[in-house]
Scaffold this motif. Structure first.
Motif, PDB file in Angstrom:
ATOM      1  N   ALA A 147       0.848  -1.192   0.000  1.00  0.00           N
ATOM      2  CA  ALA A 147       0.000   0.000   0.000  1.00  0.00           C
ATOM      3  C   ALA A 147       0.885   1.244   0.000  1.00  0.00           C
ATOM      4  O   ALA A 147       1.943   1.272   0.627  1.00  0.00           O
ATOM      5  N   SER A 148       0.468   2.233  -0.727  1.00  0.00           N
ATOM      6  CA  SER A 148       1.215   3.494  -0.750  1.00  0.00           C
ATOM      7  C   SER A 148       0.206   4.629  -0.860  1.00  0.00           C
ATOM      8  O   SER A 148      -0.984   4.390  -1.066  1.00  0.00           O
ATOM      9  N   LEU A 149       0.693   5.855  -0.744  1.00  0.00           N
ATOM     10  CA  LEU A 149      -0.230   6.990  -0.832  1.00  0.00           C
ATOM     11  C   LEU A 149      -0.892   7.037  -2.207  1.00  0.00           C
ATOM     12  O   LEU A 149      -2.042   7.457  -2.343  1.00  0.00           O
ATOM     13  N   ASN A 152      -3.760   3.354  -2.501  1.00  0.00           N
ATOM     14  CA  ASN A 152      -4.198   3.185  -1.116  1.00  0.00           C
ATOM     15  C   ASN A 152      -5.512   2.398  -0.991  1.00  0.00           C
ATOM     16  O   ASN A 152      -6.362   2.705  -0.172  1.00  0.00           O
ATOM     17  N   ASP A 155      -6.826  -3.257   2.426  1.00  0.00           N
ATOM     18  CA  ASP A 155      -6.160  -4.560   2.406  1.00  0.00           C
ATOM     19  C   ASP A 155      -7.009  -5.578   1.648  1.00  0.00           C
ATOM     20  O   ASP A 155      -6.510  -6.347   0.824  1.00  0.00           O
ATOM     21  N   PRO A 183      -4.913  -7.850   8.107  1.00  0.00           N
ATOM     22  CA  PRO A 183      -3.967  -6.723   8.185  1.00  0.00           C
ATOM     23  C   PRO A 183      -2.629  -7.111   8.811  1.00  0.00           C
ATOM     24  O   PRO A 183      -1.576  -6.709   8.320  1.00  0.00           O
ATOM     25  N   ARG A 187       1.145  -7.351   6.688  1.00  0.00           N
ATOM     26  CA  ARG A 187       2.274  -6.494   7.044  1.00  0.00           C
ATOM     27  C   ARG A 187       3.448  -7.299   7.586  1.00  0.00           C
ATOM     28  O   ARG A 187       4.604  -7.040   7.267  1.00  0.00           O
TER      29      ARG A 187
ATOM     30  N   PRO B 323      -3.847   0.304  10.798  1.00  0.00           N
ATOM     31  CA  PRO B 323      -3.280   0.851   9.556  1.00  0.00           C
ATOM     32  C   PRO B 323      -3.935   2.155   9.095  1.00  0.00           C
ATOM     33  O   PRO B 323      -3.336   2.905   8.327  1.00  0.00           O
ATOM     34  N   SER B 327       0.772   6.037   7.871  1.00  0.00           N
ATOM     35  CA  SER B 327       0.969   6.175   6.425  1.00  0.00           C
ATOM     36  C   SER B 327       1.144   4.791   5.839  1.00  0.00           C
ATOM     37  O   SER B 327       1.825   3.963   6.419  1.00  0.00           O
ATOM     38  N   PRO B 328       0.551   4.430   4.701  1.00  0.00           N
ATOM     39  CA  PRO B 328      -0.243   5.297   3.808  1.00  0.00           C
ATOM     40  C   PRO B 328      -1.745   5.326   4.112  1.00  0.00           C
ATOM     41  O   PRO B 328      -2.524   5.593   3.207  1.00  0.00           O
ATOM     42  N   TYR B 329      -2.128   5.123   5.345  1.00  0.00           N
ATOM     43  CA  TYR B 329      -3.506   5.352   5.802  1.00  0.00           C
ATOM     44  C   TYR B 329      -4.539   4.501   5.063  1.00  0.00           C
ATOM     45  O   TYR B 329      -5.571   5.005   4.632  1.00  0.00           O
TER      46      TYR B 329
END
Lengths: 649, 649
Positions: A147-149, A152, A155, A183, A187, B323, B327-329
């Protein structure tokens, strides 16, 4: 003393001692020896459920007083020697009883465990038909983009997106427990996970998400739940390899050897639960053995497919089979939904799925659906016929355009039940017989040991050769004086197959007139069913390209002798094939291929079920087929020829 | 004696006595009064979770020694009178403490229970938009054609066939338990049964089969799970009538009043479970009250829809919200699957389903999705804006072609937290304020009782009027000497709203400079969010056809005063609407209409989420909006006009 005046009258009890272990129990007067054995924890075989019909619970009364109901299943000689049927004999004093090895259920169990070695060696490949490799439950290793900005997605959506990139899956379902763990796992595993995906119809369920790549271990179990025998294969869902196999008797036989008896017991209070737990126990036992022998874990097994007749499938799922045997003979469910295996008590991966092969009707079950798939009946342009000879005899005819099926209540004679020295094709069973014109008998036993009894294929050989040499007539009656081996016992004729001196049981192994009558009825039911069904679709046997014989039984069958006794239609040998245990072959294919699984649903829906009770000529056909090979010799030209030659005509 | 030499050193403990009930406990030295209250089972309100930020856990130390950390949330006068924040005060000797009624959590709970009466009276109809009546869970009375020899489908197929005659349902699922009961029920009920059908995406699940016609009773519950308040409606799924409503505080506030505090607590061991059980308890409490009052049974309720912000939804389902704030929220799940309500502990029909309204992103939740549906934003050709003012402030703009949304962390000032005498719109809350030019104050309280504090709408009125009469300047600072009501306490100015003699609490009700600063920050955050979001799509406010204000709060809002303080854009009053609790309105619509439910999924997927941290001008906009109404008066022409008139320009 007055204090004793009100005491209840003491029930009369007798002591029963079982040998050789000298286990003693006290039981009330009028108990049967079967009751006493149950109390003592001595497990007697009892295929008929204690009704005195199968003659398998033979014991020898060494001392003491008993009262036995009359039975034709024991000879006078045997009765003189102390033989009795435990279920038909009540105790009227202290008794000492010996249990011969062949009457012990646990002994039979041990033998069939050894026998699994043979099952394992059979069925070299399930590749009779081609199917796409797409297992019902699959493990997929995924490296998700973290996940990134800029990316987004949640999950859950991220996981679904990646699954959809690899899999056409319009509908994905996910249980709360899996979602709750997601989640953390994503991760901790740095977005590299293995998903276990199971099909439920058109819906794909995420059964599990594991960190890292565990996709290498994904195993399935296919099961043939027969009325008599339960067979399991261990399948690598990834490589498609069949790794191992197990077979045990269906423990439900404690409540009777026929489907009807099981249905009857299911209607008693707690009966359905008992039957379910019993077969689930059998399956779990096999799974544990497979797990241990192959050094895997229960949770590596993510799917189980089960092919059984409609009643066996109902009992396994805890569904009341009662309506199947009452008019209008409908099953509660012919296409049960996949369920979590743990819901019925089967011990595999806690979220693993149990898939039951759909049935065609109440009396033509998932075992036949699986068989039709496995032999490619639905894919063939030519008309083929599948005859599955088990506790019942089911017949299917058709090709890629149409299919019909029926069930004939042949009874379990070819499985050794209702035949004095009948037994399953286990160690010590006579599986091949040849009788020379002078009456010299040659036989071969399973495992090459001393004979203990005779199994289905041996019985077919025996009947065929008894007829060939003229020791029985066309109606199956033993001909008095034809050979010294034919003798009278208790007012009826019997044929001595193996004298006591050569048998494992130190008893003569014989075939009685009653046995022969039963066998002729069984073969007549199967032939008549084939005949009526073929005619119902406007064909005759000559237009059937191939006859496929299925059943654990079929592996040892002499085709020409099966024709000779009129069990199967008189076609050239090359048009008669032995397909083996097609139920488990189909279950294997379904496990490995979602397409095959769907095809079985199409088969179950498209086969037209013919209930033989709606065909008045069935009974006439049955009576006509109770001859060797048949009343109408014109239907068996190859046999007529032989008869003509042998009678010097 | 030597035996005592090794005994542990005795921990010093002090006695704390709570008045008026005179509950005494002994606690270790250095315990806070909050700890002591918890030990004594005295339930203090603590929206900030014990960090000394909200100022709500005020107690009065009557006797004994304590050490208090400095706080700006109490005046020197109050401190002199013995007031202390329980969470910031440690005991250094035996203490006697009085708890004023407004600090008691249980008191607040009782008040909101009464208050549900008001909630019930609101929202006359959810018919802002039209949807097809097709409830997520429906009961269907079926008279099946009995099985016959000519129509011998299995029970399961017979049921499915009849369902499909009434319902377009390509995929029907059925659990094993329901299937197991089916044959008995069908026959006992003479083939006349009621099926309960629940949608799971494109799949229809048979939840239950009952004998006879029970279709008249099918109820649903819709829930708005707010960070502060949880509201439930009881809906007749058949007639669509809203039968009743309940509202309670979210018990999770014991762990803090903001989403962030809840997420923090969820990360502690056992924290997630505590939070889940807590809100499930709230929902179950409301369901029980609704069941009792309406004389129904728990099993009559077959479905629950829940609209909440993303974190509330996660906590309800037992999903880790962690999460969302890192970031990344990303959220673990924005569209959780329907689950059986009992799986999370909600007590309705044992097979009833729980549906969570899908979220748009981690910070724009299902409550906004539901709101967008309810106000018809997605169906409108004109551009509309939805502002939901709750613990956070979420904003959505769009029409049928496009939609965007953002979340501004306005904080809970308008919900009464972080404001010295702030409170929710409960009995005794000042909800309307008018200040005359001479400083005479008129107010109205909820319920018409003596005032206990001031709620959001009252605060807006207060700020607007303080500015109007010039008691505060454009930056929200109290003007010294402007009125005798403005006075200095503890080195800062405050405005006396209600003197102690007229208040319910026998204390002055004031608004401090710190309160005003908080309120200006909150309104600035919301305005800046609206502004940035509108500009991000290339529009300005003038092109927004309608602004819809949502939130329990919105029901009492004076539109012109909300514009006057610059909370909402300066549009003519007829273009500003109060939509009420749009979260629960949307949840109701979803419950009653599968189409509406699907539309919410389309909304959640099609709304583009803008994270304000990616807009560098947001902070500038925020600073500029911290004036009354705004640094740039050109944006508030109607206010400028008034200002000009009043300052005599």
């Amino acid at each position: 003393m007055s204090a004793l005046a009100g005491a209840p009258r003491r029930e009369r009890r007798f002591e029963v001692t079982f040998c050789p272990e000298r286990e003693s129990v006290r039981v009330p007067a009028e108990s049967t020896l079967m009751d006493a054995a149950k109390t003592a924890g001595v497990d007697l075989t009892s295929p008929c459920g204690g009704d005195g019909l199968c003659g398998k619970c033979r014991v020898i009364v060494r001392q003491g007083n008993v009262t036995a109901r009359p039975t034709s299943l024991l000879s006078r000689e045997e009765i003189r020697c102390g033989y009795a049927l435990a279920c038909q004999t009540t105790v009227t004093g202290d008794v000492e009883v010996e249990i011969p090895p062949e009457s012990r259920a646990e002994a039979a169990q041990i033998l069939i465990d050894l026998d699994a070695q043979r099952f394992r060696a059979l069925h070299p490949a399930a590749d009779a038909i081609e199917v796409r490799h797409a297992p019902l439950v699959r493990k997929l290793y995924l490296e998700l983009p973290p996940a990134s900005l800029d990316d987004n997605l949640s999950d859950q959506s991220r996981l679904f997106r990646e699954i959809r990139r690899r899999h056409a899956a319009p509908i994905i379902q996910l249980g709360l427990k899996v979602l709750q763990a997601l989640p953390r796992i994503l991760r901790q595993a740095n977005w590299k996970v293995t998903v276990t995906l199971g099909w439920r119809g058109a819906t794909l369920e995420v059964l599990q998400v594991e960190p890292g790549d565990t996709s290498v271990r994904n195993l399935g179990i296919s099961v043939d739940v027969g009325t008599s025998t339960v067979v399991a294969h261990l399948i690598d869902l990834d490589t498609t390899a069949r790794l191992d196999a197990e077979a045990v008797y269906n423990s439900q036989r404690a409540w009777g050897d026929t489907v009807i008896r099981r249905i009857t017991h299911a209607a008693t209070p707690g009966g359905l639960d008992e039957l379910q737990e019993s077969v689930v126990g059998d399956i779990n036992g096999m799974i544990s053995a497979l797990v241990e022998r192959n050094r895997i874990a229960h949770h590596d097994i993510t799917a189980v497919t089960v092919a059984g007749n409609t009643t066996m499938t109902h009992l396994l799922l805890g569904l009341d089979p009662g309506p199947i045997r009452r008019s209008p003979y409908v099953a509660p469910s012919t296409a049960p939904p996949p369920v979590r295996a743990v819901e019925v008590g089967i011990k595999i991966h806690p979220r693993g799925l149990l898939y039951a092969v759909p049935s065609i009707g109440g009396w033509v079950g998932g075992d036949i659906t699986a068989g039709i798939l496995a032999v490619g009946l639905r894919r063939s342009s030519a008309v083929q016929m599948l005859i599955d000879i088990g506790t019942n005899g089911e017949i299917a005819i058709g090709n890629r355009d149409w299919m019909v099926a029926c069930s004939s209540s042949a009874g379990p004679a070819f499985e050794g039940s209702g035949v004095r020295h009948g037994m399953k094709a286990m160690h010590g069973a006579i599986e091949r017989v040849e009788i020379g014109p002078e009456g010299n008998v040659h036989y071969r036993t399973v495992g090459g040991t001393r004979p203990r009894g005779i199994c289905g294929s041996g019985l077919i050989d025996l009947v065929a050769d008894l007829r060939k040499v003229g020791f029985i007539d066309r109606s199956g009656r033993l001909v008095s004086g034809a050979t010294p081996r034919t003798r009278e016992r208790d007012g009826a004729l019997e044929f001595l197959l193996v004298p006591a001196s050569r048998s494992e049981t130190d008893q003569d192994i014989v075939v009685t007139q009653a046995d022969l009558t039963n066998l002729l009825s069984a073969k007549a039911a199967i032939y008549a069913g084939s005949q009526v069904l073929t005619r119902a679709v406007g064909l005759d046997f000559g237009l059937v390209e191939r006859v496929l014989i299925a059943g654990g039984f079929g592996n040892y069958l002499d085709r020409e002798k099966a024709v000779a006794i009129g069990l199967i239609p008189d076609l050239p040998p090359e048009r008669i094939c032995f397909a083996g245990n097609t139920a488990i072959l189909g279950a294997n294919l379904g496990l490995l291929s979602r397409d095959a699984w769907e095809e079985m649903h199409q088969i179950a829906e498209s086969v037209t079920y013919y209930d033989l009770i709606n065909f008045p000529d069935y009974y006439d056909e049955f009576l006509a087929a109770r001859f060797l090979p048949h009343t109408d010799l014109g239907r068996f030209p190859s046999v007529r020829q032989v008869e003509a030659v042998e009678t010097g005509a």
